[in-house]
Design a protein around this motif. Sequence first.
Motif, PDB file in Angstrom:
ATOM      1  N   ALA A 211       0.821  -1.208   0.000  1.00 10.25           N
ATOM      2  CA  ALA A 211       0.000   0.000   0.000  1.00 10.25           C
ATOM      3  C   ALA A 211       0.857   1.261   0.000  1.00 10.25           C
ATOM      4  O   ALA A 211       0.510   2.271  -0.623  1.00 10.25           O
ATOM      5  CB  ALA A 211      -0.935   0.000   1.211  1.00 10.25           C
ATOM      6  N   THR A 212       1.992   1.204   0.686  1.00 13.48           N
ATOM      7  CA  THR A 212       2.892   2.362   0.723  1.00 13.48           C
ATOM      8  C   THR A 212       3.544   2.587  -0.631  1.00 13.48           C
ATOM      9  O   THR A 212       3.725   3.736  -1.073  1.00 13.48           O
ATOM     10  CB  THR A 212       3.959   2.172   1.820  1.00 13.48           C
ATOM     11  N   LYS A 213       3.911   1.503  -1.319  1.00  7.44           N
ATOM     12  CA  LYS A 213       4.444   1.651  -2.674  1.00  7.44           C
ATOM     13  C   LYS A 213       3.403   2.295  -3.585  1.00  7.44           C
ATOM     14  O   LYS A 213       3.725   3.206  -4.364  1.00  7.44           O
ATOM     15  CB  LYS A 213       4.856   0.291  -3.239  1.00  7.44           C
ATOM     16  N   ALA A 214       2.170   1.836  -3.496  1.00  8.51           N
ATOM     17  CA  ALA A 214       1.101   2.415  -4.306  1.00  8.51           C
ATOM     18  C   ALA A 214       0.891   3.885  -3.969  1.00  8.51           C
ATOM     19  O   ALA A 214       0.651   4.723  -4.855  1.00  8.51           O
ATOM     20  CB  ALA A 214      -0.190   1.626  -4.108  1.00  8.51           C
ATOM     21  N   LEU A 215       0.995   4.229  -2.688  1.00  8.12           N
ATOM     22  CA  LEU A 215       0.865   5.619  -2.257  1.00  8.12           C
ATOM     23  C   LEU A 215       1.969   6.476  -2.861  1.00  8.12           C
ATOM     24  O   LEU A 215       1.717   7.578  -3.375  1.00  8.12           O
ATOM     25  CB  LEU A 215       0.918   5.684  -0.731  1.00  8.12           C
ATOM     26  N   ALA A 216       3.206   5.984  -2.791  1.00  2.60           N
ATOM     27  CA  ALA A 216       4.333   6.740  -3.344  1.00  2.60           C
ATOM     28  C   ALA A 216       4.138   7.005  -4.834  1.00  2.60           C
ATOM     29  O   ALA A 216       4.403   8.113  -5.323  1.00  2.60           O
ATOM     30  CB  ALA A 216       5.632   5.980  -3.102  1.00  2.60           C
ATOM     31  N   HIS A 217       3.653   6.007  -5.559  1.00  3.88           N
ATOM     32  CA  HIS A 217       3.428   6.183  -6.991  1.00  3.88           C
ATOM     33  C   HIS A 217       2.281   7.154  -7.249  1.00  3.88           C
ATOM     34  O   HIS A 217       2.314   7.915  -8.223  1.00  3.88           O
ATOM     35  CB  HIS A 217       3.136   4.832  -7.638  1.00  3.88           C
ATOM     36  N   ALA A 218       1.261   7.145  -6.379  1.00  5.41           N
ATOM     37  CA  ALA A 218       0.137   8.057  -6.546  1.00  5.41           C
ATOM     38  C   ALA A 218       0.537   9.507  -6.295  1.00  5.41           C
ATOM     39  O   ALA A 218      -0.051  10.435  -6.862  1.00  5.41           O
ATOM     40  CB  ALA A 218      -0.997   7.661  -5.595  1.00  5.41           C
ATOM     41  N   LEU A 219       1.535   9.717  -5.437  1.00  2.00           N
ATOM     42  CA  LEU A 219       2.003  11.065  -5.139  1.00  2.00           C
ATOM     43  C   LEU A 219       2.868  11.645  -6.252  1.00  2.00           C
ATOM     44  O   LEU A 219       3.027  12.867  -6.346  1.00  2.00           O
ATOM     45  CB  LEU A 219       2.797  11.057  -3.828  1.00  2.00           C
ATOM     46  N   ALA A 220       3.449  10.770  -7.070  1.00  2.00           N
ATOM     47  CA  ALA A 220       4.332  11.210  -8.147  1.00  2.00           C
ATOM     48  C   ALA A 220       3.534  11.469  -9.427  1.00  2.00           C
ATOM     49  O   ALA A 220       2.337  11.185  -9.504  1.00  2.00           O
ATOM     50  CB  ALA A 220       5.392  10.150  -8.400  1.00  2.00           C
ATOM     51  N   SER A 221       4.208  12.013 -10.427  1.00  4.95           N
ATOM     52  CA  SER A 221       3.558  12.199 -11.727  1.00  4.95           C
ATOM     53  C   SER A 221       3.140  10.833 -12.264  1.00  4.95           C
ATOM     54  O   SER A 221       3.924   9.875 -12.206  1.00  4.95           O
ATOM     55  CB  SER A 221       4.510  12.878 -12.707  1.00  4.95           C
ATOM     56  N   PRO A 222       1.925  10.711 -12.786  1.00  5.57           N
ATOM     57  CA  PRO A 222       1.453   9.395 -13.233  1.00  5.57           C
ATOM     58  C   PRO A 222       2.226   8.873 -14.438  1.00  5.57           C
ATOM     59  O   PRO A 222       2.584   9.633 -15.335  1.00  5.57           O
ATOM     60  CB  PRO A 222      -0.011   9.650 -13.593  1.00  5.57           C
TER      61      PRO A 222
END
Length: 266
Positions: A211-222
């Motif tokens: 879930a944290t990996k997914a969060l980090a990716h969501a915070l970055a440019s898609p």
Amino acid sequence: MNFETISVSVDRRGVAALTLRRHAQHNALSGLMIRELTAVAGLLGGDRAVRVVVLTGEGESFCAGGDLNWMKEQIAASREARIAEARRLALMLKALRDLHKPLIARVNGQAYGGGVGLISVCDAAIAVEGARFGLTETRLGLIPATISPYVAARIGPAAFLRFATSARLFDAPTARDIGLIGGVVAPEALDEAIEAEIKPYFATSPEAVAATKALAHALASPIDDTVIEMTLTRLADTWETPEATEGIAAFLEKRKANWVPADTAK
């Protein structure tokens, strides 16, 4: 798991060793390796027994970029076929980046082009002293399009612009300074350093890590279908330029491209 270009083994702790096994070609990416890496990402991602994945190369190189024969196939291919093959590479990188497990790069040697892309989709990376890196596509009249969303996200736009436009090679301390890797160690200390990266994950919740990996990716440019299709179109356009024709021919013929001044040292 039986593959031709890679090997996978999982120890009793749930640490999966994913090894590129084309050492005679410096672990360069072939069409088959790209397909096998995509497949193994799905297998490892769905295996609840796997806690951590370590990606490395067999022999003295991590990954020297695109395979020469693969490159020759692209020369003869149609625009549609080139886009399709580049899309396979893009989706392989995305599959590894989106892996729900921690992915650690054990950088045992040189990494160029697609090899830098592989490092960039990992969550952590440790390299040996003496490793060399480079985004060398512009020497061929091409652009590092397919790997660009991942590399730019990893090292930032300024460093990406500097190294991708100049195609200059850089050493492991520089790779650490720009954030491509997290540490540099002597070859004999590499396994110990990787173990130090692995150990903390055994105290973490696998679901919380995912879930944290997914969060980090969501915070970055898609890095979504729109971004991927844009990079593929730009790559296809560049392949069709006279400079790409000349640059690739010069590479295959082991000569300088016609834009290189005659008095330039090798």
